[in-house]
Structure formats: C-alpha cells, structure tokens
Design a protein around this motif. Structure first.
Motif, PDB file in Angstrom:
ATOM      1  N   LYS A 243      45.978   4.383  10.928  1.00 21.79           N
ATOM      2  CA  LYS A 243      44.739   5.141  10.759  1.00 21.79           C
ATOM      3  C   LYS A 243      44.292   5.121   9.306  1.00 21.79           C
ATOM      4  O   LYS A 243      43.109   4.961   8.998  1.00 21.79           O
ATOM      5  CB  LYS A 243      44.926   6.587  11.227  1.00 21.79           C
ATOM      6  CG  LYS A 243      44.949   6.744  12.721  1.00 21.79           C
ATOM      7  CD  LYS A 243      45.160   8.191  13.107  1.00 21.79           C
ATOM      8  CE  LYS A 243      45.297   8.325  14.612  1.00 21.79           C
ATOM      9  NZ  LYS A 243      45.587   9.704  15.020  1.00 21.79           N
TER      10      LYS A 243
ATOM     11  N   ALA B 140      42.961   1.675   8.533  1.00 18.83           N
ATOM     12  CA  ALA B 140      41.642   1.487   9.139  1.00 18.83           C
ATOM     13  C   ALA B 140      40.566   2.217   8.341  1.00 18.83           C
ATOM     14  O   ALA B 140      39.460   1.683   8.141  1.00 18.83           O
ATOM     15  CB  ALA B 140      41.655   1.968  10.583  1.00 18.83           C
ATOM     16  N   SER B 141      40.882   3.400   7.864  1.00 16.34           N
ATOM     17  CA  SER B 141      39.874   4.135   7.081  1.00 16.34           C
ATOM     18  C   SER B 141      39.615   3.438   5.749  1.00 16.34           C
ATOM     19  O   SER B 141      38.468   3.371   5.290  1.00 16.34           O
ATOM     20  CB  SER B 141      40.298   5.587   6.865  1.00 16.34           C
ATOM     21  OG  SER B 141      41.448   5.649   6.045  1.00 16.34           O
ATOM     22  N   ARG B 142      40.662   2.891   5.121  1.00 17.99           N
ATOM     23  CA  ARG B 142      40.456   2.151   3.868  1.00 17.99           C
ATOM     24  C   ARG B 142      39.639   0.885   4.110  1.00 17.99           C
ATOM     25  O   ARG B 142      38.775   0.528   3.312  1.00 17.99           O
ATOM     26  CB  ARG B 142      41.811   1.804   3.237  1.00 17.99           C
ATOM     27  CG  ARG B 142      42.489   3.011   2.601  1.00 17.99           C
ATOM     28  CD  ARG B 142      43.686   2.614   1.757  1.00 17.99           C
ATOM     29  NE  ARG B 142      44.745   1.969   2.519  1.00 17.99           N
ATOM     30  CZ  ARG B 142      45.703   2.595   3.189  1.00 17.99           C
ATOM     31  NH1 ARG B 142      45.720   3.918   3.208  1.00 17.99           N
ATOM     32  NH2 ARG B 142      46.626   1.923   3.837  1.00 17.99           N
ATOM     33  N   LEU B 143      39.912   0.200   5.232  1.00 13.28           N
ATOM     34  CA  LEU B 143      39.144  -1.004   5.556  1.00 13.28           C
ATOM     35  C   LEU B 143      37.679  -0.660   5.832  1.00 13.28           C
ATOM     36  O   LEU B 143      36.770  -1.396   5.444  1.00 13.28           O
ATOM     37  CB  LEU B 143      39.753  -1.711   6.767  1.00 13.28           C
ATOM     38  CG  LEU B 143      41.078  -2.422   6.528  1.00 13.28           C
ATOM     39  CD1 LEU B 143      41.660  -2.919   7.841  1.00 13.28           C
ATOM     40  CD2 LEU B 143      40.906  -3.561   5.556  1.00 13.28           C
ATOM     41  N   THR B 144      37.455   0.455   6.483  1.00 13.21           N
ATOM     42  CA  THR B 144      36.085   0.885   6.770  1.00 13.21           C
ATOM     43  C   THR B 144      35.342   1.183   5.472  1.00 13.21           C
ATOM     44  O   THR B 144      34.180   0.786   5.308  1.00 13.21           O
ATOM     45  CB  THR B 144      36.096   2.137   7.673  1.00 13.21           C
ATOM     46  OG1 THR B 144      36.804   1.826   8.863  1.00 13.21           O
ATOM     47  CG2 THR B 144      34.700   2.579   8.024  1.00 13.21           C
ATOM     48  N   ARG B 145      36.003   1.858   4.538  1.00 14.27           N
ATOM     49  CA  ARG B 145      35.373   2.144   3.243  1.00 14.27           C
ATOM     50  C   ARG B 145      35.072   0.864   2.480  1.00 14.27           C
ATOM     51  O   ARG B 145      34.037   0.722   1.847  1.00 14.27           O
ATOM     52  CB  ARG B 145      36.270   3.050   2.407  1.00 14.27           C
ATOM     53  CG  ARG B 145      36.162   4.517   2.775  1.00 14.27           C
ATOM     54  CD  ARG B 145      36.958   5.320   1.810  1.00 14.27           C
ATOM     55  NE  ARG B 145      38.350   4.859   1.953  1.00 14.27           N
ATOM     56  CZ  ARG B 145      39.412   5.591   1.739  1.00 14.27           C
ATOM     57  NH1 ARG B 145      39.286   6.815   1.332  1.00 14.27           N
ATOM     58  NH2 ARG B 145      40.617   5.110   1.918  1.00 14.27           N
TER      59      ARG B 145
ATOM     60  N   ALA C 275      34.565  -2.145   3.772  1.00 13.76           N
ATOM     61  CA  ALA C 275      33.458  -2.850   4.427  1.00 13.76           C
ATOM     62  C   ALA C 275      32.132  -2.151   4.142  1.00 13.76           C
ATOM     63  O   ALA C 275      31.097  -2.806   3.974  1.00 13.76           O
ATOM     64  CB  ALA C 275      33.701  -2.928   5.922  1.00 13.76           C
ATOM     65  N   ALA C 276      32.154  -0.836   4.054  1.00 10.84           N
ATOM     66  CA  ALA C 276      30.928  -0.083   3.791  1.00 10.84           C
ATOM     67  C   ALA C 276      30.452  -0.268   2.352  1.00 10.84           C
ATOM     68  O   ALA C 276      29.266  -0.134   2.062  1.00 10.84           O
ATOM     69  CB  ALA C 276      31.134   1.396   4.074  1.00 10.84           C
ATOM     70  N   SER C 277      31.375  -0.593   1.449  1.00  9.12           N
ATOM     71  CA  SER C 277      30.987  -0.752   0.046  1.00  9.12           C
ATOM     72  C   SER C 277      30.193  -2.032  -0.185  1.00  9.12           C
ATOM     73  O   SER C 277      29.577  -2.207  -1.227  1.00  9.12           O
ATOM     74  CB  SER C 277      32.220  -0.728  -0.855  1.00  9.12           C
ATOM     75  OG  SER C 277      32.985  -1.920  -0.677  1.00  9.12           O
TER      76      SER C 277
ATOM     77  N   VAL D  58      35.568  -8.662   2.615  1.00  8.35           N
ATOM     78  CA  VAL D  58      35.440  -8.613   4.075  1.00  8.35           C
ATOM     79  C   VAL D  58      35.729  -9.984   4.669  1.00  8.35           C
ATOM     80  O   VAL D  58      36.416 -10.108   5.688  1.00  8.35           O
ATOM     81  CB  VAL D  58      34.035  -8.108   4.491  1.00  8.35           C
ATOM     82  CG1 VAL D  58      33.832  -8.249   5.984  1.00  8.35           C
ATOM     83  CG2 VAL D  58      33.831  -6.668   4.053  1.00  8.35           C
TER      84      VAL D  58
ATOM     85  N   SER E 115      38.774 -10.828   7.162  1.00  8.38           N
ATOM     86  CA  SER E 115      38.525 -11.444   8.470  1.00  8.38           C
ATOM     87  C   SER E 115      39.353 -12.706   8.643  1.00  8.38           C
ATOM     88  O   SER E 115      39.926 -12.947   9.713  1.00  8.38           O
ATOM     89  CB  SER E 115      37.042 -11.787   8.616  1.00  8.38           C
ATOM     90  OG  SER E 115      36.262 -10.631   8.529  1.00  8.38           O
TER      91      SER E 115
END
Length: 97
Positions: free
Chosen positions: A57, A60-65, A67-69, A75, A79
C-alpha cells in the motif's frame, strides 16, 4: 501352579492394554504438538502477509504520487520494469510448469 500362570497371563494382558493406552496417549500428544506448531506457522504467515500488504500500500501510494507529479521518464522506467518482471515471471514459470 496353574493359578500363578493364570495371574501371570492376566498381568501380561493388563500390561499390553496399558502399553496400548500409553501409545495412544503419546500419539495424541504428538498430534496436539504438531497442530500447535502448525498454528504458529499459520500465525507467522498471516503476520508476514499483513506486513507485506502494508508495504505494498505504501509503495502504491508513492507510485501514485510519482505518476501525479508528471515525471514522464520515471513513469516510463517504472512501466518498463513492471513489464520486464511480468515477462520474466511468465516465461520462467512456463519453463517449470
């Protein structure tokens, strides 16, 4: 004389019965111990999976941040790594199965 033989036979019979009961009790004790040890392994495995779920978890949250940056190169690298790991696992497991 025959009375003493009869008593000896009865004693041997009782001794055999007692031996069978002790063996059964020993078997039950071993089964209880094995079950308790298996339960301990199950508890440790459950704790390990819980820990792993928490780590995933967080990842995943670090990856989401990330990708959002908007860091497109990061990214793309991520991938490529994910696809590479998937392909290695897929073909690696295909060889063993």
């Amino acid at each position: 004389m025959s009375e003493s033989y009869e008593r000896e036979r009865q004693n041997n019979s009782r001794l055999d019965e007692l031996s069978a009961k002790v063996s059964a009790l020993r078997g039950v004790t071993v089964d209880i111990y094995d079950n308790a040890r298996a339960q301990d392994v199950i508890d440790n495995t459950s704790e390990t999976f819980s820990s792993m779920a928490g780590q995933m978890k967080g990842s995943a949250s670090r990856l989401t941040r990330m990708a959002a940056s908007g860091n497109k190169i990061a990214v793309f690298k991520l991938s490529a790594i994910i696809i590479g790991v998937f392909l290695v696992l897929y073909y690696g497991l295909k060889l063993f199965i």
